[in-house]
Scaffold this motif. Structure first.
Motif, PDB file in Angstrom:
ATOM      1  N   PRO A   4      16.253 -15.153   1.047  1.00 22.62           N
ATOM      2  CA  PRO A   4      16.227 -13.752   0.605  1.00 22.62           C
ATOM      3  C   PRO A   4      15.967 -13.577  -0.882  1.00 22.62           C
ATOM      4  O   PRO A   4      15.710 -12.471  -1.341  1.00 22.62           O
ATOM      5  N   ASP A   5      16.055 -14.647  -1.674  1.00 22.61           N
ATOM      6  CA  ASP A   5      15.834 -14.522  -3.108  1.00 22.61           C
ATOM      7  C   ASP A   5      14.362 -14.557  -3.481  1.00 22.61           C
ATOM      8  O   ASP A   5      14.012 -14.511  -4.666  1.00 22.61           O
ATOM      9  N   ALA A   6      13.473 -14.683  -2.507  1.00 23.31           N
ATOM     10  CA  ALA A   6      12.041 -14.790  -2.801  1.00 23.31           C
ATOM     11  C   ALA A   6      11.561 -13.525  -3.501  1.00 23.31           C
ATOM     12  O   ALA A   6      11.934 -12.420  -3.135  1.00 23.31           O
ATOM     13  N   ARG A   7      10.726 -13.711  -4.525  1.00 23.50           N
ATOM     14  CA  ARG A   7      10.188 -12.583  -5.289  1.00 23.50           C
ATOM     15  C   ARG A   7       8.762 -12.263  -4.852  1.00 23.50           C
ATOM     16  O   ARG A   7       7.940 -13.153  -4.730  1.00 23.50           O
ATOM     17  N   SER A   8       8.505 -10.979  -4.667  1.00 25.99           N
ATOM     18  CA  SER A   8       7.184 -10.589  -4.201  1.00 25.99           C
ATOM     19  C   SER A   8       6.131 -10.674  -5.290  1.00 25.99           C
ATOM     20  O   SER A   8       4.946 -10.526  -5.021  1.00 25.99           O
ATOM     21  N   SER A   9       6.537 -10.891  -6.537  1.00 31.99           N
ATOM     22  CA  SER A   9       5.548 -10.939  -7.615  1.00 31.99           C
ATOM     23  C   SER A   9       4.635 -12.155  -7.493  1.00 31.99           C
ATOM     24  O   SER A   9       3.610 -12.221  -8.156  1.00 31.99           O
ATOM     25  N   SER A  10       5.002 -13.121  -6.669  1.00 32.24           N
ATOM     26  CA  SER A  10       4.157 -14.298  -6.505  1.00 32.24           C
ATOM     27  C   SER A  10       2.966 -14.031  -5.601  1.00 32.24           C
ATOM     28  O   SER A  10       2.077 -14.858  -5.491  1.00 32.24           O
TER      29      SER A  10
ATOM     30  N   ALA B 219      -0.563 -17.980  -1.201  1.00 30.47           N
ATOM     31  CA  ALA B 219      -0.296 -19.424  -1.202  1.00 30.47           C
ATOM     32  C   ALA B 219       1.147 -19.726  -1.555  1.00 30.47           C
ATOM     33  O   ALA B 219       1.741 -20.693  -1.059  1.00 30.47           O
ATOM     34  N   ALA B 220       1.743 -18.891  -2.417  1.00 28.26           N
ATOM     35  CA  ALA B 220       3.101 -19.184  -2.877  1.00 28.26           C
ATOM     36  C   ALA B 220       4.173 -18.826  -1.861  1.00 28.26           C
ATOM     37  O   ALA B 220       5.330 -19.193  -2.033  1.00 28.26           O
ATOM     38  N   VAL B 221       3.788 -18.113  -0.800  1.00 27.87           N
ATOM     39  CA  VAL B 221       4.797 -17.637   0.148  1.00 27.87           C
ATOM     40  C   VAL B 221       5.486 -18.807   0.852  1.00 27.87           C
ATOM     41  O   VAL B 221       6.696 -18.789   1.096  1.00 27.87           O
ATOM     42  N   GLN B 222       4.697 -19.833   1.174  1.00 29.94           N
ATOM     43  CA  GLN B 222       5.274 -20.986   1.871  1.00 29.94           C
ATOM     44  C   GLN B 222       6.379 -21.632   1.040  1.00 29.94           C
ATOM     45  O   GLN B 222       7.423 -22.013   1.569  1.00 29.94           O
ATOM     46  N   GLU B 223       6.178 -21.748  -0.275  1.00 29.25           N
ATOM     47  CA  GLU B 223       7.226 -22.311  -1.126  1.00 29.25           C
ATOM     48  C   GLU B 223       8.421 -21.369  -1.211  1.00 29.25           C
ATOM     49  O   GLU B 223       9.573 -21.796  -1.240  1.00 29.25           O
ATOM     50  N   LEU B 224       8.122 -20.061  -1.246  1.00 26.08           N
ATOM     51  CA  LEU B 224       9.213 -19.095  -1.382  1.00 26.08           C
ATOM     52  C   LEU B 224      10.083 -19.032  -0.133  1.00 26.08           C
ATOM     53  O   LEU B 224      11.206 -18.551  -0.186  1.00 26.08           O
ATOM     54  N   ARG B 225       9.548 -19.515   0.988  1.00 28.94           N
ATOM     55  CA  ARG B 225      10.329 -19.493   2.232  1.00 28.94           C
ATOM     56  C   ARG B 225      11.630 -20.278   2.072  1.00 28.94           C
ATOM     57  O   ARG B 225      12.656 -19.926   2.647  1.00 28.94           O
TER      58      ARG B 225
ATOM     59  N   ASP C  99       0.859  -1.185   0.000  1.00 28.20           N
ATOM     60  CA  ASP C  99       0.000   0.000   0.000  1.00 28.20           C
ATOM     61  C   ASP C  99       0.891   1.229   0.000  1.00 28.20           C
ATOM     62  O   ASP C  99       2.103   1.132   0.207  1.00 28.20           O
ATOM     63  N   GLU C 100       0.262   2.391  -0.229  1.00 27.06           N
ATOM     64  CA  GLU C 100       1.035   3.639  -0.206  1.00 27.06           C
ATOM     65  C   GLU C 100       1.182   4.196   1.196  1.00 27.06           C
ATOM     66  O   GLU C 100       2.025   5.038   1.429  1.00 27.06           O
ATOM     67  N   GLY C 101       0.327   3.771   2.102  1.00 30.45           N
ATOM     68  CA  GLY C 101       0.369   4.311   3.461  1.00 30.45           C
ATOM     69  C   GLY C 101       0.658   3.234   4.483  1.00 30.45           C
ATOM     70  O   GLY C 101       0.974   2.082   4.146  1.00 30.45           O
ATOM     71  N   GLU C 102       0.543   3.617   5.764  1.00 23.08           N
ATOM     72  CA  GLU C 102       0.843   2.684   6.842  1.00 23.08           C
ATOM     73  C   GLU C 102      -0.177   1.547   6.908  1.00 23.08           C
ATOM     74  O   GLU C 102      -1.376   1.768   6.768  1.00 23.08           O
ATOM     75  N   ILE C 103       0.327   0.347   7.141  1.00 23.02           N
ATOM     76  CA  ILE C 103      -0.534  -0.823   7.297  1.00 23.02           C
ATOM     77  C   ILE C 103      -0.698  -1.060   8.793  1.00 23.02           C
ATOM     78  O   ILE C 103       0.245  -1.405   9.494  1.00 23.02           O
ATOM     79  N   GLY C 104      -1.935  -0.842   9.277  1.00 25.50           N
ATOM     80  CA  GLY C 104      -2.182  -0.940  10.710  1.00 25.50           C
ATOM     81  C   GLY C 104      -2.932  -2.181  11.120  1.00 25.50           C
ATOM     82  O   GLY C 104      -3.040  -2.475  12.314  1.00 25.50           O
ATOM     83  N   VAL C 105      -3.473  -2.933  10.155  1.00 23.14           N
ATOM     84  CA  VAL C 105      -4.255  -4.130  10.470  1.00 23.14           C
ATOM     85  C   VAL C 105      -3.852  -5.238   9.511  1.00 23.14           C
ATOM     86  O   VAL C 105      -3.769  -5.027   8.301  1.00 23.14           O
ATOM     87  N   LEU C 106      -3.588  -6.416  10.055  1.00 26.19           N
ATOM     88  CA  LEU C 106      -3.311  -7.617   9.253  1.00 26.19           C
ATOM     89  C   LEU C 106      -4.108  -8.784   9.829  1.00 26.19           C
ATOM     90  O   LEU C 106      -4.146  -8.968  11.045  1.00 26.19           O
ATOM     91  N   VAL C 107      -4.756  -9.563   8.953  1.00 27.86           N
ATOM     92  CA  VAL C 107      -5.471 -10.771   9.364  1.00 27.86           C
ATOM     93  C   VAL C 107      -5.128 -11.852   8.350  1.00 27.86           C
ATOM     94  O   VAL C 107      -5.242 -11.624   7.138  1.00 27.86           O
ATOM     95  N   CYS C 108      -4.700 -13.007   8.832  1.00 28.03           N
ATOM     96  CA  CYS C 108      -4.315 -14.094   7.929  1.00 28.03           C
ATOM     97  C   CYS C 108      -5.082 -15.365   8.281  1.00 28.03           C
ATOM     98  O   CYS C 108      -5.257 -15.694   9.461  1.00 28.03           O
ATOM     99  N   ARG C 109      -5.556 -16.045   7.255  1.00 26.92           N
ATOM    100  CA  ARG C 109      -6.170 -17.368   7.387  1.00 26.92           C
ATOM    101  C   ARG C 109      -5.640 -18.228   6.250  1.00 26.92           C
ATOM    102  O   ARG C 109      -5.938 -17.977   5.083  1.00 26.92           O
ATOM    103  N   ARG C 110      -4.842 -19.214   6.602  1.00 25.93           N
ATOM    104  CA  ARG C 110      -4.270 -20.121   5.623  1.00 25.93           C
ATOM    105  C   ARG C 110      -3.578 -19.360   4.485  1.00 25.93           C
ATOM    106  O   ARG C 110      -2.574 -18.721   4.717  1.00 25.93           O
TER     107      ARG C 110
END
Length: 1895
Positions: free
Chosen positions: A1497-1503, A1487-1493, A1458-1469
């Motif tokens: 440090p080479d993980a790409r945010s485009s996923s 979903a792809a974040v778990q594989e990128l782990r 986002d362009e501004g501050e992120i004050g709330v995050l909620v995650c489910r699976r």
């Protein structure tokens, strides 16, 4: 063309010749044989009666099961190359249909284009475009009227009277516009049920079905590109009928009206092409192009400031909210955040294909990365050089002994390097150019030419001009740059652009060159200007030799009488030029050394004012080079197309603003009736045209100007447009000095530069939030971010000019002085005006705060000096002195200066020869120094100009004088220490000294000088140029790394002295730099070498612990506890030696304090000394670990951090609880949600438990029935909530009450709503709470002042562990996998904690502090949530989301969320929701974040994919979602709770309320509704049955102060007569109709704000009272004000009330009695008969009061009301001798009864039904009194002053308001309230033997 491209096995030839002029597809492929086409399901041929021919009917319940397909198989290709596809079809009534077209691009990519009335929104991927199709209806039909009235929900099944349609799809434009691809051919067509289709055809021609062949021949329309529809494709039209009355014509992309999302629909115009042919078709020339309102509103990239939200492209947001009526009114001054001002970026989530991210900040500005450095170094050259960047001059003589050892000059050399200039234009704002590589733009900023890299924001400078640059020009490949200088004798410079070197400087002999043009080769340069007699002059130079070191020679020149606004050299011939101006367009040619011109015959357009011109781009082999079209634009909106070769006009178009009917084309006669779009600039590419106009729009058009493709709106006229060489971007400049570009592919607008429109007068810089404020002669105050140099805020005062500005050193408060003498302070945090001070009558000359922030000082031209106290947010005056500041010293930003220790104030005065030093806190004079007598040898009197304190140990005062000297005086004695002379050619306009006292900055003339303060060298200064106007002010930034200078623009310089010393090896520091190292500590050496400013206080080395000084001088404002024991100073504690590294000794006072005997803690000492209470807490920790706290509590830069709303009210000292069961009042409902809380809403989807806070009340609401329960246990504002995982326990936290040492945490049993425990531990506020996964533990987090984390046992609620944290923390969460692990986020790091159990003890141990990735820079981590498995997500205040691996505790991935501050995050699976202060919630697929782990440090945010986005009405502060993350509830700062459903993309308002203070409440006469109004300018109507918001009327920029509901009329009450009248702060009155939800009437009877309003008893008159005491009587029927009563003039009216009376009662005529009360304790009672225009004063009451009220910040209001149960009696409450309610008899003319009150009242209401009186108090108390017995019951539930209470007409309900919360009370039913009160008295008097004590 390859016929088969796009498919493996083509069977049809793709050669284009046989397809011209058109191809009948059904006929060519013989559809009836079904050999080369396929059908499936119910597809049949039948004869249509209307069309008189065969049509195909395709029907079926499922579109995929019934279809007609061409070609037969997917492996084949149609190979149809026609640009336009014509589909003749009719959707089936009340059915849906789908059409799929597969088209192939030139890159052999197959793209599917689908359209259907099933689709509800436009969707786009790289290979699929989906368009909603909106079915039209017969004109005038019921459906047509409904659709046009609602303008929404049109997508859906076809109407019953749907018509045959000719749909024309421009396949070339669709691919180009939406995917930026080039169309090759049509591959396949699939028509799916349910529809009738007659035929399809392709062609390169645009056919007009409304034109017959005979009409076309008669009018010779072929020459104008209008072609009639071929007969075999035409629909039959009966004789005498019109085609467009029978059928629909749709061309897409169309130029007609659009709904919020791209859709295919019939345009308002009804048809396109040539337009409908009238009797004389030729009368249509010129063709005016109309801009429809829909195009402006919906396709506009930039919404206006008042736009509530920007719609995402990817998914719709269906906000099912109440209707809102917006009425705009102007107000000033007001603060507008810059990101919202002028150009708001189109907020579209990136599509799946978006990968790269542009470093340009997306809120429209420049992001300058700290590590980027300009490769070009500004070198020092000798003074005689014309291009000198700084000049050297002789310094004062130094003794020979010093000279031997001293260095010869000041080092490093150069000591300043220009980093950035904020500014654009100066002479003109029309010059901005692209470089050939599309990566940078070049523009002038006064005397400097700037090259700005649009990706990095890095600037490069071309310096050398001595006056403002008036014109710029590039050659064809951007290797040569020409620049002209304004002034009486213009100079032109030619630059080698890649290297930045100046190749040639030559005089032009032309005054003020206004235009330059380079030939494509760079061999010829042409310029336009004025000669000495003001005559236009054109000069042509030969620049062919300049790159080889040759001279520039004049080729030709000519004088002319014609006006020239633009002149350009033809790019195909260096000897030919074209020009345009007022009344002329001319062609020029250089031949035989002469410059000749010929005019173009303009015919009837000869008198237009032409502004710009451009040649057609591109070239084909069959055309000659000069066979080109020239486009010329004008102020009247005409665009001329000129045939350059034949020197004649080809055509004329006129661009018009949108017509009300939305008609696109008009004939010539009507085109002259309205004003056209005044075009200032035009730019042409090979495919489109860009125009910039006076109305502020940048518009993109196709070359035929048939439609607006894109547009961007600005607040100021667009002065120039320029298309980039690759045609992907359009550069745009505005007259207001803004520079930006439109990215055509992404449809994003990026602002590159904002600037003041006039000279900058002064600036102020503060170091905590890193912001700079500037004031300018353009009447604006602007606030900039020092790191990115983005504009953050813009305050405007139209009639006043700001002339001085100062930042508060520790708070986000800005003070500004104006030329009217006004001093205003603004809160930047709230974007609000705090205080106006009117101590001065003339322009403010000096304004400053003391460095400790306790005081503010101001001075004016009359010599008045004022001292203000700033201990609280709203400053107040302490002392004003007259004639002490010199009147003739002139104004300037630093007329008043305060010493570094805040003890001394110095200024020039009382005359210009005297410098006075005063004690800052009292303005007692300490010292006067006469400057004029210090130089005995001078013959002239020397006067002082500027003063400046030097922060050296002995204290020195610098004075610059009119004789160009600087005198250094001893600050305490006034003794002359030394003098420096000469300083500047003219007097010095500004002085500044570095914090270490080593470097001095001076400004004078147009230069800046940097001096060695001790004057130790032979050459003690360096000179820097660049400003084209006098430098008004110069100063160091707080971190001493940069220098800022202002005048014509804002210059930011890198100060290289300190950075050079920081990079030296440890042993190589000079003796001068030893002071610096001592102050900062060598442990910070490596960190200081970085480019980013230090964000944390460095720790000293443990080997040399600092001396802990107990001094009498402390820094105020640090909240903590301390001890004065001297013995504790020797106590050794590892890590306890923490100092402040800024060299401020007073700020580093540390006191070692003993905590519970066995442990020590280091805390800062404070001035307000208070000892720790022995009985500190009911929950003493068994184990408490402490670590050092930061030295002083500064609120972090995070909105996530809770700050309680400021309240002046206090809690009551006594409280009369009603006995149990005897309560007369019952709290029925609470209106409002506290948007100031953080995480103060909880919802458990499994149990349905839903709770939120409003003030100090917890509201538990049943989501099904809407019924509320209210849990009362807190007395202060609740900051946050937490619910256990089994939803059985709720924890709530609030601030501390009066007398408490700790804030309160309540533990509630959810089942019965009982508070089972109260916990006390945190000192200030609780920031966040969380339950462990097994609900065994509760963790609570203190705020930035408390900085502790506490762990509680949820079985016993015993404090298990408490730990002090060294920095503020914002959020905390337990791991879902383990109840032993938790994490919290704070300043730049995540802290991982572990619960260690040793027996029964549980300790909280911090196992790791993981800093945020370096690439993010200094950020606050503001929110967190655990994800699947071992993932942890955290948000930052700069908009990134970081993903952490909790096994390794490191961050492996970040992305810009986002362009501004992120004050709330909620995650489910695999889903994540983020909420920010940009008012957005976004749903991410992770979903792809778990594989990128695994990639680390080479993980790409485009996923990470953005799936949905919804924009709400405020910053997101709370959120709760179900386990699948499909639906949830979200809370915003606007006081709204939204139900969110991602699958349906809907947001529905669940709970809403006022964000600001509620100013009035009232009931409707039938008590079905109530109305509220507030300072936010809204009037809201609520249903009392459901407590839901029914309608809201919003007036922008005004406060709604009062409100009244129209009473029952004499006739039968009906819905139509429901009206509400409201009074506003601008003196206006508005009458709203509830049933029609519209404003019916607006009146302006008052010149000042209204304070009270009422209807007469019959509703025929409106009585209104203002702040000035005037009462107006107005008629809502006529809108006329019929009477003004000035009896209360001078004191605000507080109450107006009307009641009925007998006609001749009290001896006066009239059926109405009314009273007016003013705040000066006066009440007037009147009798009136409005129909007879009678109004007579019946009684006048004045109530006495003591002379000097003590202990009251402001006087309580004067309130009066007619007594409903005692006719002829009124009740008065107000400030007086006693705290009482007085009953006054109008008949007896005396007070007949008094009722004692505990406090002075703030609100009053009398029940019309029973003898009840409700009284509200400033002590947060509501008291119900039964009269005359005056039995009382007190009720809690308000967290602030009860400033409103109103009984309903029946007396069964009561409304009360406290700030923004509205409480609805019900009075108890039978056996009656009086009986209940009697029962309560008996219960209280009964003996206590039975144990029945009052509750």
């Amino acid at each position: 063309m390859a016929a088969g491209s796009g498919g493996p096995g083509p069977v049809f030839s793709g050669h284009g010749a046989w397809q011209r002029p058109y191809l009948n597809i059904f006929k060519h492929f013989r559809v009836e044989e079904w050999k080369r086409s396929a059908r499936e399901g119910d597809v049949a041929a039948l004869t249509d009666a209307r069309l008189k021919g065969t049509v195909y009917r395709i029907r079926g319940s499922v579109p995929t099961s019934s279809y007609l397909q061409l070609p037969r198989t997917g492996t084949q290709s149609l190979g149809l190359a026609g640009r336009y596809l014509y589909l003749l079809f009719k959707p089936m009534p009340r059915k849906h249909f789908v059409v799929h077209l597969d088209v192939t691009t030139e890159e052999n990519q197959v793209v599917r284009i689908s359209f259907s009335n099933l689709f509800k929104e436009f969707k786009s991927t790289a290979t699929w475009l989906q368009f909603p199709f909106i079915c039209g209806a017969a004109k005038g039909s019921v459906y047509d009227c409904t659709a046009r009235a609602s303008r929404r929900d049109l997508v859906g099944s076809a109407p019953a009277d749907v018509r045959w349609t000719c749909l024309v799809l421009d396949l070339h434009s669709i691919l180009s516009l939406y995917l930026n691809r080039h169309y090759s051919h049509l591959k396949s067509i699939k028509l799916c049920s349910n529809l009738l289709v007659k035929n399809l055809c392709t062609s390169d021609l645009v056919f007009d079905p409304g034109v017959t062949f005979s009409e076309a021949r008669q009018a010779d329309l072929a020459c104008r590109g209008v072609t009639p529809m071929p007969r075999e494709m035409a629909f039959p039209v009966p004789k005498g009928e019109n085609w467009h009355d029978l059928y629909d014509y749709i061309r897409f992309p169309s130029e007609g009206s659009k709904l919020p999302y791209d859709s295919i629909q019939k345009s308002c115009a009804g048809h396109v092409a040539g337009g409908q042919v009238s009797g004389d078709p030729l009368c249509q020339l010129p063709q005016p192009v109309t801009l429809t309102k829909a195009v402006r509103d919906r396709l506009s990239l930039i919404h206006q400031i008042t736009s509530p939200k920007a719609m995402p492209r990817r998914c719709p947001v269906i906000t099912k909210s109440i209707p809102e009526v917006n009425l705009t009114a102007l107000g000033l001054p007001r603060a507008v955040p810059a990101a919202d001002q002028e150009l708001e970026k189109n907020q579209r989530p990136p599509s799946a294909g978006d990968t790269g991210q542009s470093p340009v900040v997306s809120d429209g500005g420049i992001h300058v990365y700290a590590h980027h450095r300009s490769k070009q170094t500004i070198r020092a050259v000798h003074t005689s050089s014309e291009e000198s960047v700084y000049r050297k001059g002789p310094g004062p003589g130094v003794p020979s002994s010093r000279r031997a050892s001293a260095c010869r000059r000041l080092l490093p050399d150069p000591i300043l390097k220009l980093r950035m200039i904020i500014g654009f234009g100066g002479y003109s704002t029309k010059w901005a150019l692209w470089t050939q590589n599309n990566a940078a733009v070049v523009y002038p900023c006064h005397a400097v030419i700037v090259t700005l890299q649009i990706q990095t924001g890095e600037q490069r400078f071309f310096t050398g001009h001595t006056d403002k640059v008036s014109a710029l020009a590039f050659n064809g490949n951007s290797t040569l740059l020409a620049s002209a200088q304004a002034g009486s004798l213009s100079v032109v410079r030619l630059w080698d652009f890649p290297t930045g070197s100046c190749l040639s400087v030559f005089k032009t002999h032309v005054h003020s060159l206004s235009s330059l043009s380079f030939s494509y080769s760079g061999a010829v340069l042409c310029g336009v200007g004025k000669d000495g007699h003001g005559k236009t002059m054109v000069v042509v130079w030969n620049a062919a030799q300049v790159t080889r070191g040759g001279e520039v020679a004049v080729l030709a020149k000519a004088h002319t009488d014609v006006d020239i606004q633009a002149l350009k050299i033809a790019f195909f011939d260096d000897t030919r030029m074209v020009s345009c101006g007022r009344d002329n367009v001319r062609l020029w040619r250089v031949r035989s050394g002469a410059l000749r011109s010929c005019p173009i015959n303009l015919g009837e357009y000869h008198s237009l004012e032409f502004t710009d011109l451009a040649f057609e781009e591109g070239h084909t082999a069959e055309r000659e080079p000069d066979d080109r079209t020239l486009f010329v634009c004008s102020k009247s909106g005409h665009v001329l197309e000129v045939d350059y070769k034949n020197v004649c006009m080809k055509s004329v178009r006129r661009l018009l603003p949108a017509q009300p009917q939305g008609c696109q084309w008009q004939d010539k006669a009507s085109s002259s009736t309205g004003p056209g779009i005044a075009i200032n600039s035009i730019s042409i590419s090979s495919t489109f045209c860009a125009t910039g106009s006076e109305d502020g729009y940048l518009r993109l058009w196709p070359l035929d100007f048939s439609a607006v493709v894109l547009e961007a709106e600005h607040e100021a006229p667009v002065s120039s447009v320029c298309i980039s060489p690759d045609s992907h971007k359009v550069l745009c400049t505005t007259a207001a000095g803004n520079l930006g570009y439109l990215d055509i592919q992404s449809r994003d607008y990026n602002t590159l530069m904002r600037s003041h429109e006039d000279s900058v007068l002064a600036f102020s810089v503060e170091g905590i939030w890193k912001q700079m404020a500037t004031v300018s002669q353009d009447n604006t105050i602007r606030v900039w971010d020092l790191v990115s140099m983005q504009q953050l805020y813009d305050f405007t005062a139209a009639d006043e000019m700001p002339c001085a500005v100062a930042f508060h050193p520790t708070q986000q408060i800005l003070a500004c002085g104006f030329d009217s003498g006004m001093v205003r302070t603004f809160s930047l945090a709230a974007s609000d005006l705090l205080v106006e001070h009117k101590q001065h009558r003339t322009a403010i000359t000096g304004l400053t705060f003391s460095p400790d922030g306790n005081f503010m000082f101001s001075s004016c031209l009359q010599g008045t000096l004022a001292l203000y106290s700033c201990m609280v947010q709203k400053s107040h005056v302490l002392r004003v002195l007259g004639n002490v500041v010199a009147r003739d010293a002139g104004s300037g930003p630093d007329a008043l200066v305060v010493s570094e220790d805040s003890c001394l104030l110095a200024f020039v005065g009382p005359s210009k020869y005297i410098v006075t030093v005063m004690e800052a806190c009292s303005l007692d004079e300490l010292l006067r120094v006469d400057i004029s007598i210090l130089d005995l040898n001078s013959t002239a009197l020397d006067s002082a100009v500027k003063v400046c304190f030097a922060s050296v140990p002995q204290g020195e005062l610098l004075v610059s004088t009119s004789s160009n000297k600087i005198l250094v005086l001893a600050a305490k004695t006034g003794r002359l220490v030394r003098e420096v002379s000469p300083v500047h050619k003219l007097s010095c306009s500004s002085l500044a000294l570095s914090k270490d006292g080593r470097y001095l900055l001076t400004a004078g003339d147009k230069v800046i000088k940097v001096w060695d303060y001790q004057m130790r060298f032979e050459i003690n200064f360096q000179v820097y140029i660049g400003h084209s106007e006098p430098v008004r002010q110069v100063a160091f930034t707080p971190d001493q790394r940069h220098v800022i200078s202002v005048g014509d623009a804002i210059f930011l310089w890198d100060f290289l002295a300190l950075s050079a010393e920081r990079s030296l090896p440890a042993g190589a520091h000079s003796s001068e730099s030893a002071l610096l190292l001592g102050a900062e500590g060598s442990s910070e050496k490596l960190k200081d070498a970085s480019e980013t400013p230090r964000q944390t206080v460095p720790l000293p080395l443990l080997s040399s612990p600092p001396c802990l000084d107990v001094s009498s001088v402390h820094q105020a404002g640090c909240q903590s506890i301390f001890s004065e024991s001297d013995k504790e100073e020797e106590a050794g504690l590892p890590g306890s030696g923490r100092m402040v590294a800024n060299g401020d000794e007073d700020a580093s006072v540390l006191v070692v304090e003993s905590v519970r005997n066995e442990e020590l803690v280091v805390r800062p000492k404070v001035r307000q000394e208070s000892s720790r209470s022995s009985g500190e807490s009911a929950n003493e920790p068994r184990k408490e670990t402490q670590s050092p706290k930061s030295q002083c509590s500064v609120r972090p830069d995070s909105y996530r951090h809770f700050t309680p709303r400021f309240k002046a009210s206090v809690l009551p000292q006594s409280f009369l609880h009603p006995p149990a069961g005897s309560e007369v009042l019952k709290l029925k409902a609470v209106i409002g949600y506290n948007g100031n809380g953080r995480g103060n809403m909880v919802w458990n989807p499994d149990t349905g438990f839903f709770a939120y806070t409003c003030g100090c009340i917890i509201v538990v609401e049943d989501l099904h029935s809407g019924s509320q329960n209210h849990w009362l246990g807190h007395a202060e504002e609740i900051s946050t909530l937490a619910v256990s995982h089994d939803a059985q326990v709720l924890a709530s936290a609030s601030g501390k009450k009066n007398g408490d040492f700790c804030c309160q945490i309540c533990i509630w049993n959810v089942q019965d709503g009982v508070c089972t425990a109260s916990l006390f531990h945190h000192k200030t506020q609780v920031q966040a709470m969380a339950f462990s996964r097994d609900d065994r533990f509760l963790v609570t987090l203190g705020d930035y002042s408390d900085q502790t984390i506490a762990l509680w046992n949820t079985y016993t609620y015993e404090l298990m562990s408490s730990t002090c944290i060294s920095e503020p923390v914002h959020d905390v969460a337990f791991s879902p996998l383990s109840h032993r692990e938790l994490a919290c986020v704070g300043k730049g790091a995540v802290m991982f904690w572990l619960l260690e159990q040793q027996g029964s003890d549980v300790n909280l141990k911090q196992v790791h502090r993981a800093p945020a990735p370096d690439m993010l820079g200094p950020v606050e981590l503001t929110s967190l949530c655990y994800g699947a498995d071992t993932l942890l997500y955290s948000g930052t205040n700069s908009g990134q989301i970081c993903v952490w691996d909790t096994e390794t505790n490191c961050c492996f991935m970040t992305w810009e969320a986002d362009e501004g501050e992120i004050g709330v995050l909620v995650c489910r699976r695999n889903k994540l929701v983020s909420g920010s202060n940009m008012k957005r919630i976004r749903l991410w697929a992770v979903a792809a974040v778990q594989e990128l782990r695994l990639k680390g440090p080479d993980a790409r945010s485009s996923s990470v994919l953005l799936e949905y986005e919804i924009t709400l009405d405020g910053t997101i502060v709370s959120a709760a979602f179900d386990d699948s993350l499909e639906m949830g509830i979200v809370g915003t700062t606007a006081g709204t709770l939204w139900y969110i459903n991602w699958t349906e993309s809907t947001s529905i308002r669940l709970i809403s309320g006022h964000k600001n203070k509620v100013t009035e409440v009232c009931f409707s006469p039938d008590e079905t509704h109530c109305a509220t109004c507030g300072e936010d300018g809204s009037v809201r109507i609520w249903s009392l049955g459901s407590m839901e918001l029914v309608v809201q009327f919003q007036v922008l920029n005004q406060s709604c102060q009062c409100l009244a509901w129209k009473p029952h009329p004499i006739v039968v009450w009906g819905a139509e007569s429901q009206h509400v009248v409201a009074g506003y702060s601008d003196g206006t009155i508005r009458v709203f109709s509830i049933s029609r939800t519209e404003m019916e009437l607006k009146m302006h009877p008052h010149a000042v704000a209204l304070t009270a309003i009422a209807y007469s008893t019959d509703g025929e008159m409106i009585l209104s009272g203002g702040k000035d005491g005037l009462v107006a009587v107005s008629s809502p029927r006529t809108g006329m004000t019929i009477r003004i009563l000035a009896d209360h003039k001078g004191s605000p009216i507080t109450v107006l009330q009307c009641t009925r009376k007998q006609y001749r009662d009290f001896g006066v005529e009239g059926g109405e009695l009314w009273l007016a009360t003013s705040s000066d304790r006066r009440v007037s009672v009147w009798a009136s008969d409005w129909l007879k225009d009678k109004c007579e004063l019946l009684d006048w009451l004045s109530f006495p009061a003591p002379a000097g009220p003590k202990g009251l910040g402001s006087l309580p209001p004067s309130l009066a009301a007619f007594c409903p149960w005692e006719h002829g009696t009124l009740v008065y409450i107000g400030f007086g001798m006693q705290k009482e309610a007085l009953f006054y008899s109008l008949r007896k003319k005396q007070v007949v009864e008094k009722i004692s009150l505990p406090y002075f009242a703030t609100s009053l209401s009398l029940s019309p039904a029973a003898r009840f009186m409700a009284v509200g108090f400033g002590e947060r108390l509501l008291r119900l009194l039964h009269c005359p017995a005056s039995d009382a019951q007190d009720y809690a539930g308000h967290d602030d002053t009860v400033h409103l209470c109103r009984f309903s007409p029946s007396g069964r309900r009561l409304l009360t308001a406290s700030h923004s919360a509205v409480l609805v009370w019900e009075l108890a039913g039978p056996p009656g309230p009086a009986a209940l009160l009697q029962r309560g008295r008996e219960a209280a008097a009964r003996p206590q033997l039975l144990g029945e004590a009052p509750a």
